[in-house]
Scaffold this motif. Structure first.
Motif, PDB file in Angstrom:
ATOM      1  N   GLU A 128       0.849  -1.195   0.000  1.00  0.00           N
ATOM      2  CA  GLU A 128       0.000   0.000   0.000  1.00  0.00           C
ATOM      3  C   GLU A 128       0.886   1.247   0.000  1.00  0.00           C
ATOM      4  N   VAL A 129       0.511   2.219  -0.740  1.00  0.00           N
ATOM      5  CA  VAL A 129       1.242   3.481  -0.809  1.00  0.00           C
ATOM      6  C   VAL A 129       0.584   4.462   0.153  1.00  0.00           C
ATOM      7  N   ALA A 130       1.365   4.981   1.087  1.00  0.00           N
ATOM      8  CA  ALA A 130       0.826   5.967   2.054  1.00  0.00           C
ATOM      9  C   ALA A 130       0.766   7.331   1.376  1.00  0.00           C
ATOM     10  N   ALA A 131      -0.315   8.035   1.625  1.00  0.00           N
ATOM     11  CA  ALA A 131      -0.472   9.372   1.029  1.00  0.00           C
ATOM     12  C   ALA A 131      -0.452  10.427   2.100  1.00  0.00           C
TER      13      ALA A 131
END
Length: 131
Positions: A128-131
């Motif tokens: 998952e890519v943290a924003a």
């Protein structure tokens, strides 16, 4: 000069034996495939006593050894003996991604099936890519 029929037949049998033995791979053919998170190897070992099958893993090299034997006894006299006998072996180089500590072996209908799970660390996972 004509060859006797028996001589031609003998030559034909000898030729078939030479080419048949050259086409075999140590007497044990295999299929290797993956289903989900498990790697499978099916090895043909017809006529082998399952108790006599030796399976080892050493430095990621899987070795399977077995022996096919003729029926023996004082009153046994073979008229035809075409099935191969003697020791058979097969080696497979395994990936580091396989968990050989959990290797499972089953023998059914002349086929040895080895199942080796893929290590959890080696399984694909989504990040998952943290924003």
């Amino acid at each position: 000069m004509l060859l006797r029929t028996a001589t031609v037949r003998d030559l034909d049998r000898l030729t078939a034996r030479v080419f048949d033995s050259a086409s075999r791979t140590s007497g044990a053919r295999l299929d290797a495939y993956r289903i989900d998170d498990t790697f499978h190897i099916d090895i043909d070992l017809p006529g082998v006593d399952p108790a006599g099958i030796d399976i080892t893993v050493d430095n990621k090299v899987l070795t399977v050894r077995a022996e096919r034997k003729h029926v023996e006894g004082d009153n046994v006299r073979y008229l035809v003996a075409e099935r191969p006998v003697g020791p058979v072996s097969r080696q497979v180089f395994l990936s580091d991604t396989l968990d050989t500590d959990r290797l499972d072996a089953k023998y059914e209908n002349g086929v040895l099936t080895l199942s080796i799970p893929v290590r959890e660390k080696a399984q694909p996972r989504k990040i998952e890519v943290a924003a």
